[in-house]
Design a protein around this motif. Structure first.
Motif, PDB file in Angstrom:
ATOM      1  N   ARG A 157       5.395 -14.174  15.280  1.00 16.67           N
ATOM      2  CA  ARG A 157       6.262 -13.318  14.471  1.00 16.67           C
ATOM      3  C   ARG A 157       6.110 -11.868  14.917  1.00 16.67           C
ATOM      4  O   ARG A 157       4.986 -11.391  15.078  1.00 16.67           O
ATOM      5  CB  ARG A 157       5.862 -13.426  12.988  1.00 16.67           C
ATOM      6  N   ALA A 238       6.350  -8.138   6.952  1.00 18.18           N
ATOM      7  CA  ALA A 238       5.967  -6.898   6.272  1.00 18.18           C
ATOM      8  C   ALA A 238       4.623  -6.392   6.754  1.00 18.18           C
ATOM      9  O   ALA A 238       4.273  -5.233   6.536  1.00 18.18           O
ATOM     10  CB  ALA A 238       5.903  -7.152   4.763  1.00 18.18           C
ATOM     11  N   TYR A 239       3.863  -7.243   7.427  1.00 17.33           N
ATOM     12  CA  TYR A 239       2.458  -6.926   7.701  1.00 17.33           C
ATOM     13  C   TYR A 239       2.142  -6.787   9.190  1.00 17.33           C
ATOM     14  O   TYR A 239       0.994  -6.631   9.569  1.00 17.33           O
ATOM     15  CB  TYR A 239       1.561  -7.999   7.088  1.00 17.33           C
TER      16      TYR A 239
ATOM     17  N   GLU B 145       4.772 -11.104  -4.960  1.00 16.37           N
ATOM     18  CA  GLU B 145       3.778 -10.454  -4.093  1.00 16.37           C
ATOM     19  C   GLU B 145       4.139 -10.550  -2.610  1.00 16.37           C
ATOM     20  O   GLU B 145       3.717  -9.710  -1.823  1.00 16.37           O
ATOM     21  CB  GLU B 145       2.390 -11.070  -4.309  1.00 16.37           C
ATOM     22  N   ILE B 146       4.874 -11.583  -2.232  1.00 16.84           N
ATOM     23  CA  ILE B 146       5.257 -11.710  -0.818  1.00 16.84           C
ATOM     24  C   ILE B 146       6.772 -11.685  -0.644  1.00 16.84           C
ATOM     25  O   ILE B 146       7.289 -12.047   0.414  1.00 16.84           O
ATOM     26  CB  ILE B 146       4.670 -12.981  -0.176  1.00 16.84           C
ATOM     27  N   GLU B 148      10.733 -12.631  -0.939  1.00 23.78           N
ATOM     28  CA  GLU B 148      11.493 -13.878  -0.939  1.00 23.78           C
ATOM     29  C   GLU B 148      10.881 -14.848   0.066  1.00 23.78           C
ATOM     30  O   GLU B 148      10.735 -14.508   1.237  1.00 23.78           O
ATOM     31  CB  GLU B 148      12.943 -13.538  -0.542  1.00 23.78           C
ATOM     32  N   LEU B 248       5.425 -17.555   4.569  1.00 24.32           N
ATOM     33  CA  LEU B 248       5.907 -16.238   4.992  1.00 24.32           C
ATOM     34  C   LEU B 248       7.024 -15.821   4.050  1.00 24.32           C
ATOM     35  O   LEU B 248       8.002 -16.563   3.878  1.00 24.32           O
ATOM     36  CB  LEU B 248       6.456 -16.291   6.422  1.00 24.32           C
ATOM     37  N   SER B 250       9.518 -12.284   2.639  1.00 21.77           N
ATOM     38  CA  SER B 250      10.116 -11.066   3.178  1.00 21.77           C
ATOM     39  C   SER B 250       9.206  -9.850   2.998  1.00 21.77           C
ATOM     40  O   SER B 250       9.372  -8.854   3.692  1.00 21.77           O
ATOM     41  CB  SER B 250      11.463 -10.818   2.503  1.00 21.77           C
ATOM     42  N   ALA B 251       8.259  -9.914   2.087  1.00 16.63           N
ATOM     43  CA  ALA B 251       7.391  -8.761   1.836  1.00 16.63           C
ATOM     44  C   ALA B 251       5.925  -9.044   2.121  1.00 16.63           C
ATOM     45  O   ALA B 251       5.065  -8.203   1.842  1.00 16.63           O
ATOM     46  CB  ALA B 251       7.547  -8.291   0.389  1.00 16.63           C
ATOM     47  N   GLY B 252       5.607 -10.207   2.680  1.00 14.17           N
ATOM     48  CA  GLY B 252       4.217 -10.518   2.973  1.00 14.17           C
ATOM     49  C   GLY B 252       4.055 -12.001   3.252  1.00 14.17           C
ATOM     50  O   GLY B 252       5.039 -12.744   3.367  1.00 14.17           O
ATOM     51  N   ALA B 253       2.822 -12.413   3.354  1.00 10.38           N
ATOM     52  CA  ALA B 253       2.542 -13.822   3.618  1.00 10.38           C
ATOM     53  C   ALA B 253       1.260 -14.188   2.895  1.00 10.38           C
ATOM     54  O   ALA B 253       0.441 -13.323   2.582  1.00 10.38           O
ATOM     55  CB  ALA B 253       2.389 -14.071   5.118  1.00 10.38           C
ATOM     56  N   ILE B 254       1.097 -15.460   2.625  1.00  9.09           N
ATOM     57  CA  ILE B 254      -0.138 -15.928   1.997  1.00  9.09           C
ATOM     58  C   ILE B 254      -0.518 -17.257   2.617  1.00  9.09           C
ATOM     59  O   ILE B 254       0.352 -18.073   2.941  1.00  9.09           O
ATOM     60  CB  ILE B 254       0.015 -16.032   0.457  1.00  9.09           C
TER      61      ILE B 254
ATOM     62  N   THR C 265      -5.555 -16.062   1.104  1.00 14.11           N
ATOM     63  CA  THR C 265      -5.543 -14.729   1.710  1.00 14.11           C
ATOM     64  C   THR C 265      -4.108 -14.250   1.793  1.00 14.11           C
ATOM     65  O   THR C 265      -3.227 -14.984   2.237  1.00 14.11           O
ATOM     66  CB  THR C 265      -6.150 -14.780   3.121  1.00 14.11           C
ATOM     67  N   LEU C 266      -3.892 -13.019   1.374  1.00 10.94           N
ATOM     68  CA  LEU C 266      -2.542 -12.474   1.323  1.00 10.94           C
ATOM     69  C   LEU C 266      -2.426 -11.293   2.286  1.00 10.94           C
ATOM     70  O   LEU C 266      -3.320 -10.463   2.355  1.00 10.94           O
ATOM     71  CB  LEU C 266      -2.257 -12.035  -0.112  1.00 10.94           C
ATOM     72  N   MET C 267      -1.344 -11.269   3.031  1.00  7.87           N
ATOM     73  CA  MET C 267      -1.091 -10.152   3.947  1.00  7.87           C
ATOM     74  C   MET C 267       0.197  -9.463   3.539  1.00  7.87           C
ATOM     75  O   MET C 267       1.232 -10.127   3.381  1.00  7.87           O
ATOM     76  CB  MET C 267      -0.927 -10.670   5.370  1.00  7.87           C
ATOM     77  N   ASP C 268       0.128  -8.150   3.358  1.00  4.93           N
ATOM     78  CA  ASP C 268       1.367  -7.421   3.127  1.00  4.93           C
ATOM     79  C   ASP C 268       1.255  -6.066   3.838  1.00  4.93           C
ATOM     80  O   ASP C 268       0.368  -5.877   4.671  1.00  4.93           O
ATOM     81  CB  ASP C 268       1.661  -7.272   1.634  1.00  4.93           C
TER      82      ASP C 268
END
Lengths: 339, 339, 339, 339
Positions: A157, A238-239, B145-146, B148, B248, B250-254, C265-268
């Motif tokens: 990505r 976003a990251y 938090e992440i 969409e 994944l 639109s604003a982050g991933a977890i 674990t969250l990434m933003d």
């Protein structure tokens, strides 16, 4: 030891061209860079002065026809690759060319044919093969640490899409971005791909939608060794940059994490956190660009085959074309359907 | 406070049945377990004695007809689920039933219809929804938090295949094993699936091949929210149980890691290592089995809807059937093709 | 199998008492809890009703004199421990007592003496020995996975200090909080401590300063096996409970991480983050409280020595006293200086 | 831009000298390296040829007296540092000198005095300050991310001891190895050390014991800001180089992990494992050596103070001497006891 030195010329003094120049002049003592050419003479001059290259030119043919140059490194725009490779090959020069060789298979076939007839070697710039993470995964597979590979996942990505004008002529997500991942499937599996299937996520970026491209997709690939691979591509996160793989084998599994600017973890009232992974591909893959060029020089000096050849340049383009067709026709596409 | 106590009966005193009995008797004070039944009266008796249940029976109808029992927990074999649910519903009991409700949609539709007409509630045992990892991922998505959600990956691999006799009647990889993952896609996405595509890896286990089943596959699912999901299933790994997801947005991933028996890391001359993840599903998902039952009891006492209903029991079976057809016909299958 | 059942009574139905009651009644089938006593008869009654204990009392002597009770679990206030242990011992009961046995060595010596003369066993509640992390580290050391231990570090930090009224009579940081860590040094090293040295950080918490206590300190301990240990104690952190160890041995090293409520674990755009570790000691060490009690019951039933005896209860108190003197006298203190 | 170029000479063309030469010639365009000198003229010549340096000499005075050279980089043996620095200072050259300046404080005081009188700048080669991990920790402290620092731990372990002949004259564990860690305490805390206490583990390496040195120790340091630090040093580990720090502050904590050759994790029947951390200090700290030199050049060009000055070179030596005395006298030693 002068006999163990390769005389090199570079065509294209843009971002990647200068990176190769830097490695050739400062980190690869067995290479001697004799000339750099760029369509902008001024850019060529600046690059030559900065790195102490004896000569420069605004005409790439000065590099190709240079009598002492044994190998040419091509870093010009994609649409010039075919012409330059063929001229260099006919001049008897070995060639390192940035990916992709071309955006269609007919042109690539001509390139491969010319190179073969000229008896020179062609290495394609799939630098990620030389990254420590992917090389470690490949080694785990090849040395049997995880047994027979069965399922492979690639996450690839980008932090943000390239400028729209670039996207317009890039060939689309598969030819422009996923091409590295198609190469990675072949590299890690040590096998070819038989069938490709694509599902694209609903396009979020309206500019990308407007030019008919997609911005996130899953590609599934069936390999000749019976393994299945998936590729997760997104034009943005976003990251930042996200580049990982994992493989399940019959005797184990291996996965890679991203690379980080530091290994510090901070805990406070809000949680446990660390800084984001390396954001820029030139930083993330810095060492791999050096390593691929060092391997190119070494292979030629030792008269061995280069590690990524013309066929390796062709196959990912075929996979990208298959992926495009799968997306259009909403069905799995066999590679033998791609002419 | 006696009014805030739910009178419960359990049918089936096997491994899962006893686990529910343990939770109902020791960890859920608002439940009162009145009777346990099992086709083996001896097993019912042992269970009743071990956990201090006032009554037991070899006849499940003693539970269903018990005048004080308000809710029945069904943990008997899959092929008995339909019959028991319908009898319990007609007797006016609320029902908790282990997954799957049945292996065909027609039966499930009858179940759902009967339950609806009886005005009782039915909760299906998709315990993983109550696991802390998946619940955290769902919360990240639902609370934005992440952003969409766009791409979802589920890794769901068992340590080793069940016995062959079990596999023969299990309904195959999709109905037996992936069914949890099909539910997870719906749970995490908060959306339905429109289309399913399967690629199976070449079968390694000769016993599984002999009964016409597969042992590893990638399933791709297109969701109504425009997101794409993949499920990576394997009947075995060399390293144990592997249960992870990543999303994944639109604003982050977890993403989630496995759970481990300890958090110790050892370094010696050979490398950096830790012990393998929790191996056994009853250990890995221990808390989720408790939490689903507590949620069932609480929902009934508060006269709210149960958190996993009959429709949630039907959808994963439809997805499994679509996956089976995709595998057979080697093409993506739309859910509206499944009757 | 009734012969393999231990008849138990519990004294003290506070937070820890009820926890032991829960484990004895629901998770340790080989124990039979006959009576619970608490100075508050109401509290004893509530506990008895909640967990189905046949009898309760406001008088602890009803437990100690109960003819069928073989073992007494003492969970009352620290200042009552000595008296209760001695009465129970004289009544021929085996004893499990929460830590610390007492805050001075003379009393402890009397306890140990009485217990010995009575021919009963005494287990002290150093529950952390039964935690999976520490047990794994001990196993690594005992089985030679890291060779001969040389340097040990313990990090043991509480989320926030206890109430001031508690602190006033707690005995101070070393007797109240570090006592677990002193035990851990002995447990992990399998050796005694010869010398103790303390450096306290400048006190930040003005309430703690006002009562003459400290809120953060480093303790260095020299062990009889030639290894050196450090303990990092803090009464508070901004991020919660922090409980880790690491050991360097001649053939390797091992370290533990905290335990977390989930493995997500969250990434933003702001970084890579996860939720804070388990915050509450009863949650963090939940399994260890169960395991220590199960081990106590099992040792008695099998007529083996209990795993944490009176001497193990004495040594950490001596270490705490040595640490106090080191802090006062600003010098290393040998254990043989402590009477 | 020629005015923004610093003319540099290097004395000492050994391992570290050549590393600085490489950085100065290939990665720091604002430096111009005019000459390299080495007591071995042949080594000076090889270095000059390899990196294209215009001149070389077997006489260091040719560098110091070179009229165009503005700054001298001293990489010769420790016992020559004092003499060279003072000659260079008197010749009006700025100086970068490898650590330690000298092994006694009297000599260092003379150095600092001479440098001051000459009005030149002196930077000491504490490269670790420029490592991304430590810099990140310092930033967390300085920017208040973790509040006021209270407890600091440094782990600093070498893979294997240096050769015995080196050890004999090295000055011992504290002056030779821990000196970097003493500097790190001051750098991270932004405070001085008031008191030092040492506990050494029983010596394992018989060769080290034979020369009266130690091979593993814990050092405790009380800082003027009220914080306490510990340093864990070991001359060897079974698993390679181990370089970590962690800090507890009033508002959070931060810790660093080692750096690894790759970010791959492998799972098989034996456990979860990854390759060992980077083993060699030149590899582990590669970027920091570049960054300290770039900072030196930049500070001089911008006429700012250099980031690590003579006082920073003196303080760690004083700490090492205090540590030695603490070890001998088995008591905490105040810094004001060190003359």
């Amino acid at each position: 030891m002068t006999t163990r030195c390769l005389q090199v010329g570079v065509i294209g003094a843009g971002r990647i061209g200068c990176l190769h120049v830097e490695h050739l002049t400062t980190r690869i003592p067995s290479a001697r860079l004799l000339m750099v050419a760029d369509i902008s003479g001024e850019r060529a001059q600046q690059c030559a002065e900065r790195f102490g290259i004896p000569a420069y030119s605004a005409n790439y043919q000065d590099v190709i026809q240079h009598p002492e140059i044994q190998a040419v490194v091509i870093c010009s725009s994609t649409h010039t690759h075919a012409q330059l490779i063929q001229e260099a090959a006919k001049a008897g020069k070995h060639i390192f060319c940035e990916k992709p060789l071309a955006l269609d298979l007919e042109t690539i076939d001509q390139i491969v044919q010319t190179v073969k007839q000229a008896g020179v070697q062609l290495q394609v710039g799939f630098n990620r093969r030389f990254d420590a993470n992917y090389a470690r995964v490949r080694r785990a597979i090849m040395q049997g640490e995880i047994g027979e590979p069965r399922l492979l996942h690639i996450i690839s990505r980008d932090p943000a899409p390239p400028p729209l004008e670039y996207l317009r002529t890039s060939g689309g997500l598969f030819l422009d971005m996923a091409i590295h991942d198609f190469d990675m499937v072949r590299y890690l599996m040590g096998a070819e791909v038989e069938e490709v299937y694509v599902q694209a996520a609903r396009v979020l970026d309206s500019h990308i939608a407007a030019i008919g491209d997609i911005d996130a997709a899953i590609t599934v690939l069936r390999c000749t060794n019976g393994a299945i691979a998936t590729i997760d591509n997104s034009r943005s996160t976003a990251y930042g940059y996200d580049q990982r793989v994992e493989v399940l084998g019959s005797a184990g599994a291996i996965h890679t994490d991203n690379r980080y600017p530091n290994a510090a973890t901070l805990m406070d009232a809000h949680g446990v956190r660390r800084d984001l992974p390396l954001h820029f591909f030139l930083e993330r893959y810095a060492e791999s660009f050096y390593a691929e060029m060092a391997a190119f020089v070494e292979a030629l000096l030792q008269q061995r085959s280069v590690p990524v050849n013309g066929e390796d340049g062709r196959a990912p383009v075929a996979l990208a074309l298959a992926a495009q067709r799968s997306l259009q026709e909403r069905r799995p596409v066999r590679l033998d359907e791609i002419p």
